[in-house]
Design a protein around this motif. Sequence first.
Motif, PDB file in Angstrom:
ATOM      1  N   GLN C 134      -7.026   3.946  14.378  1.00 44.90           N
ATOM      2  CA  GLN C 134      -5.736   2.970  14.884  1.00 44.90           C
ATOM      3  C   GLN C 134      -4.801   2.911  13.633  1.00 44.90           C
ATOM      4  O   GLN C 134      -3.629   2.188  13.877  1.00 44.90           O
ATOM      5  N   MET C 135      -5.108   3.638  12.869  1.00 42.58           N
ATOM      6  CA  MET C 135      -4.316   3.652  11.541  1.00 42.58           C
ATOM      7  C   MET C 135      -3.400   5.150  11.254  1.00 42.58           C
ATOM      8  O   MET C 135      -3.935   6.110  11.565  1.00 42.58           O
ATOM      9  N   SER C 136      -2.384   4.746  10.481  1.00 47.06           N
ATOM     10  CA  SER C 136      -1.600   6.356  10.274  1.00 47.06           C
ATOM     11  C   SER C 136      -2.577   6.849   8.982  1.00 47.06           C
ATOM     12  O   SER C 136      -3.141   6.317   8.475  1.00 47.06           O
ATOM     13  N   GLY C 137      -2.087   8.243   8.886  1.00 45.08           N
ATOM     14  CA  GLY C 137      -2.756   8.772   7.707  1.00 45.08           C
ATOM     15  C   GLY C 137      -2.440   8.234   6.289  1.00 45.08           C
ATOM     16  O   GLY C 137      -3.322   7.905   5.337  1.00 45.08           O
ATOM     17  N   GLY C 138      -1.320   7.555   6.084  1.00 43.47           N
ATOM     18  CA  GLY C 138      -0.933   6.868   4.850  1.00 43.47           C
ATOM     19  C   GLY C 138      -1.806   5.557   4.842  1.00 43.47           C
ATOM     20  O   GLY C 138      -2.510   5.467   3.759  1.00 43.47           O
ATOM     21  N   GLU C 139      -2.006   5.053   6.011  1.00 43.81           N
ATOM     22  CA  GLU C 139      -2.710   3.749   6.027  1.00 43.81           C
ATOM     23  C   GLU C 139      -4.388   3.901   5.575  1.00 43.81           C
ATOM     24  O   GLU C 139      -4.843   3.464   4.861  1.00 43.81           O
ATOM     25  N   GLN C 140      -4.600   4.975   6.292  1.00 38.33           N
ATOM     26  CA  GLN C 140      -6.093   5.429   6.062  1.00 38.33           C
ATOM     27  C   GLN C 140      -6.360   5.788   4.506  1.00 38.33           C
ATOM     28  O   GLN C 140      -7.429   5.228   4.141  1.00 38.33           O
ATOM     29  N   GLN C 141      -5.351   6.322   4.018  1.00 42.43           N
ATOM     30  CA  GLN C 141      -5.542   6.617   2.619  1.00 42.43           C
ATOM     31  C   GLN C 141      -5.818   5.529   1.586  1.00 42.43           C
ATOM     32  O   GLN C 141      -6.465   5.609   0.918  1.00 42.43           O
ATOM     33  N   ARG C 142      -4.753   4.392   2.158  1.00 39.64           N
ATOM     34  CA  ARG C 142      -4.872   3.135   1.140  1.00 39.64           C
ATOM     35  C   ARG C 142      -6.289   2.473   1.409  1.00 39.64           C
ATOM     36  O   ARG C 142      -6.911   2.024   0.635  1.00 39.64           O
ATOM     37  N   VAL C 143      -6.865   2.595   2.602  1.00 41.57           N
ATOM     38  CA  VAL C 143      -8.170   1.969   2.922  1.00 41.57           C
ATOM     39  C   VAL C 143      -9.082   2.855   2.120  1.00 41.57           C
ATOM     40  O   VAL C 143      -9.955   1.822   1.334  1.00 41.57           O
ATOM     41  N   ALA C 144      -9.160   4.190   2.055  1.00 43.56           N
ATOM     42  CA  ALA C 144     -10.019   4.702   1.234  1.00 43.56           C
ATOM     43  C   ALA C 144      -9.863   4.380  -0.169  1.00 43.56           C
ATOM     44  O   ALA C 144     -10.871   4.293  -0.889  1.00 43.56           O
ATOM     45  N   ILE C 145      -8.749   4.381  -0.699  1.00 47.19           N
ATOM     46  CA  ILE C 145      -8.448   3.850  -2.143  1.00 47.19           C
ATOM     47  C   ILE C 145      -9.138   2.367  -2.343  1.00 47.19           C
ATOM     48  O   ILE C 145     -10.144   2.193  -3.320  1.00 47.19           O
ATOM     49  N   ALA C 146      -8.902   1.606  -1.545  1.00 54.56           N
ATOM     50  CA  ALA C 146      -9.249   0.176  -1.576  1.00 54.56           C
ATOM     51  C   ALA C 146     -10.941   0.233  -1.392  1.00 54.56           C
ATOM     52  O   ALA C 146     -11.557  -0.724  -2.078  1.00 54.56           O
ATOM     53  N   LEU C 156     -12.627   6.529 -11.041  1.00 52.33           N
ATOM     54  CA  LEU C 156     -12.077   6.663  -9.859  1.00 52.33           C
ATOM     55  C   LEU C 156     -11.750   8.242  -9.379  1.00 52.33           C
ATOM     56  O   LEU C 156     -11.236   8.852 -10.298  1.00 52.33           O
ATOM     57  N   LEU C 157     -12.271   8.654  -8.625  1.00 49.67           N
ATOM     58  CA  LEU C 157     -12.490  10.081  -8.191  1.00 49.67           C
ATOM     59  C   LEU C 157     -11.648  10.396  -7.133  1.00 49.67           C
ATOM     60  O   LEU C 157     -11.855  10.021  -5.863  1.00 49.67           O
ATOM     61  N   LEU C 158     -10.323  11.370  -7.096  1.00 51.48           N
ATOM     62  CA  LEU C 158      -9.572  11.511  -6.138  1.00 51.48           C
ATOM     63  C   LEU C 158      -9.747  13.018  -5.685  1.00 51.48           C
ATOM     64  O   LEU C 158      -9.238  13.547  -6.499  1.00 51.48           O
ATOM     65  N   ASP C 159     -10.053  13.372  -4.538  1.00 50.29           N
ATOM     66  CA  ASP C 159     -10.113  14.919  -4.107  1.00 50.29           C
ATOM     67  C   ASP C 159      -9.002  15.117  -3.286  1.00 50.29           C
ATOM     68  O   ASP C 159      -8.971  15.048  -2.078  1.00 50.29           O
ATOM     69  N   GLU C 160      -8.146  15.890  -3.783  1.00 53.72           N
ATOM     70  CA  GLU C 160      -6.866  16.214  -2.974  1.00 53.72           C
ATOM     71  C   GLU C 160      -6.316  14.922  -2.097  1.00 53.72           C
ATOM     72  O   GLU C 160      -6.149  15.301  -1.102  1.00 53.72           O
ATOM     73  N   PRO C 161      -6.299  14.038  -2.697  1.00 58.83           N
ATOM     74  CA  PRO C 161      -6.033  12.798  -1.883  1.00 58.83           C
ATOM     75  C   PRO C 161      -4.723  12.689  -0.921  1.00 58.83           C
ATOM     76  O   PRO C 161      -4.446  12.035   0.146  1.00 58.83           O
ATOM     77  N   LEU C 162      -3.696  13.459  -1.379  1.00 59.13           N
ATOM     78  CA  LEU C 162      -2.428  13.724  -0.967  1.00 59.13           C
ATOM     79  C   LEU C 162      -2.176  14.668   0.192  1.00 59.13           C
ATOM     80  O   LEU C 162      -1.051  14.819   0.774  1.00 59.13           O
ATOM     81  N   SER C 163      -3.104  15.589   0.172  1.00 58.86           N
ATOM     82  CA  SER C 163      -2.799  17.016   0.925  1.00 58.86           C
ATOM     83  C   SER C 163      -2.610  16.851   2.392  1.00 58.86           C
ATOM     84  O   SER C 163      -2.050  17.553   3.084  1.00 58.86           O
ATOM     85  N   ASN C 164      -3.234  15.799   3.158  1.00 54.51           N
ATOM     86  CA  ASN C 164      -3.097  15.438   4.590  1.00 54.51           C
ATOM     87  C   ASN C 164      -2.070  14.597   4.800  1.00 54.51           C
ATOM     88  O   ASN C 164      -1.947  14.301   5.909  1.00 54.51           O
TER      89      ASN C 164
END
Lengths: 293, 271, 353
Positions: C134-146, C156-164
């Motif tokens: 129910q969330m946008s890509g950007g919101e999902q991204q924030r959830v993943a970071i949280a 904190l390991l970020l694997d291509e977090p912005l590519s999607n």
Amino acid sequence: MAEPRGSSAASNLPQFTSGRTAALMLAPALLIAALFFVVPMIAVFVNSFTVESGGATHFTLSNYTDFLSDDFYWEIMLRTLRISLITTLVALMVGYPAALYLYFSQSRWRRVFLFLVVSPLFVSVIVRTYGWIVILSPNGAINALLPEDYKLSLMHTDTAIVLGLMHIYIPFMVLSLNASLVKVDKRLLAAAASLGASNWRIFRDVLFKLSLPGVLSGSVIVFAISMTAFSTPVLLGGSSRKTLAYLVYQQNLLLANWHAGAAIAFVLLAMTLIIVKLITLAAERGTKHTVPQ
Amino acid sequence: MIGSAFWRTARRVFAIAFACFMLMPLTVILVVSFTNEGYVRFPPASFGLRWYKAALENSYFTGGFVFSLEVATFVAIVSGVLGIAAALVLARYRFRGREAIVSLLMMPIALPHIVLAIALLQVVATISVPSSPYGLVAGHLLITLPYVLRLTMASLAGIDRQIETASASLGASPWQTLRLVILPMIAPGAVAGILFAFLISFDEVTISLFTALPDRTTLPAEIFGFASHGSDPIVTAVSGVMILFAAILVIVVERFFGVLRLIANEDRPIE
Amino acid sequence: MNAYLELDRVEVSYGAVQALHPLTLSMQAGEFFCLLGPSGCGKTTTLGIVAGFTRAGGGRVLLGGQDVTMMPPQQRQMGVVFQNYALFPHMTAAQNVGYGLKLRKREAADIERRVNELLALVRLEGKGDRYPRQMSGGEQQRVAIARALAIEPRLLLLDEPLSNLDARLREEMRNELKRIQRTTGVTTIFVTHDQEEAFGAADRIAILNHGRLEQVGTPTEIYQSPRSMFVANFIGRSNALNGTLSAPGVFEVQGQRFACSRPAAGSSRSWVLFLRPEELKITRNPASTNSVRGTVVEVIYIGAIVNMRVKTDIGELLAYRLGTGGEPVAAGDAVQVGWEPGAGSLLPADAHG
């Protein structure tokens, strides 16, 4: 029969036939379905509500009431139900590890394994059932392994029916589970691991939860076809361990008692549908909001 | 889930055990079919082709085999032609009642064979004592049509409709487009459906048993009759032939279409 | 000074393929470190080794002085944000964020408080009840970071977090990431193939290619002094001039001689001088020193920057300059293209890459 009209809605691309030709192409298949499916189903449904006496046909509920008021038949109904539920559970418990193997294996043996799981589907049910007769019979494969005084009498038991049904329908269970598991992204498991989940918690909290649609569909398929299976329970259970399928066989083919035979078939169908509906409802309530799609 | 050596071994052992379990009944039949003794015993004390010879000389089985082949061939062809024709219409036209027609044609495989079997039995036998096996053939058509229909419709759905436009723009008449473009493209799916129809008809027991003619019945129905009287080595030899037949068909399907794609949807990319 | 994370000659091979050649890297606590390289360069493999998903075929991983090479991912306490976020689809945003805490058997009230804190940090207040779908890509991204931050990760390991994400959101999230990293102070490794992302976010960058480390340094160091042909070609745009060091301080290209900062010829006979387009000066003055004659082929205005392609005796050169500076130039003009004697990077032509 509805006459197909050129589709303006689907697309404005050229079609290869006129509506009349299209109707002619569809007609034979529909004719067969109407003559040999719709008409017989209606006829047999009517038969289940009628009796013949003195050359006339009368409406009656007695085919059903006679059946449902007889303890002997209830015993058979409950046995059929019990055997089907146990078969489903065993198939799930044996099939789940197999589906997990398919999910995790990356070796070339994975395809070989999958092939071996589905290949029995190409051999007639009667042959596979016969294999179990050879295995379970007094001179069969299992007793060959047992010492002289411990020979088992396995044929014509509920266990025999469960074993045979489970073996025959387990490919459907594995395929359902597999269809559901392949959709689970392995990175979800890695994510859970990075958050500190043990292997068991990864399985319980993530993998199993997300495979529930496959568990449900596999269980429903195996349950429904176990309930209505014919040759396997009849041959492995014999006349001493009758199931509803045996009764249908007996009434229709051995006794030519069509009205009762039709009623039993519809009781079997109704029972199966009701329980499938109950399982589905329970599963929906249990996994409300939790299963995606 | 990152496998330690223990789990890797456990997984391998399970996979082998499971595969053996799946193949056990067929393996046992094949072993016993080569017995030289007069009764079924596992393992046999001596081996030979005695029961295969006996099966070849048994008119029930040879007759059943020929009848099964005739029925399955007829059913496969008719199912194929009617199924492909219906699929072309159902996949290419949108009209009222289309979904209902698809459901009606697919419904027989959702119903238990035993219910179809008694429905056909009661109607066919009411009309007359039949002299031709039309009830049996109709029953087989009902349960095989859905496979041809589904596989062909799936193949049709995969065709980019611009290809048809392209063909038309090159001057092909609609029938030429059908014959030269569409049919070759749906051929793998349709052929798989036809082979499947053959196999289903050839293997089917329940409907065959209920709608058999007094003097002619299919091989699986013959086996059922023998099997209900206990185990008999001649049946294992006949079963051996059925297994061989299935194996050949599996190989053919694998060549045309891929067994796993047909049954397990295993061509979908995983993820 | 002790490094917080050290990779000591870590290597990985899949069968005959060496995915990662022995790699040695170290990071300081609190650093925003970026692994940059084209796909298949080994950056995700490196991340997998740090997270514990990939087993190193050799070498050691040290975290805060402790050897974690063989430690399973469960015990490493590292927050991972996956390229596709890998949010649990059957859990709400809050349940996703709280999952790591639940596994640590924290009290429910405690978990709730912490989850709300984190959702506020990633600006998702009030959206904890939503499911990922129910969330946008950007919101999902924030959830993943949280979710990754919830376990108070050691890294904190970020694997291509912005590519999607789409381009506009990508820049916004990049700044978000920097803000969150500065707020929490968590040591971060960011994997990307996009140099703009890397340069915009990282304190230091490691450039990988074909499983080998090409260069480590601050964005400025890497841009100004690439140490290999690969880095020079991969980062930004350059004019590559093939030539020889014919005498100390002299770089010769097709008979033309230019002053360079390199005092003596090395072992390599041929060298490449990489000149950034903005290092080239275009003038109409005839015969200025350290320059070459040419004809303007094309002038393109891209916003504030003017791109000029100039055909010269030593090949076609690309030059940038601010649209407001210098005398106007048009296609067909005869010009001089020159550069400072010390400008550019001189690399031996056989340097790998």
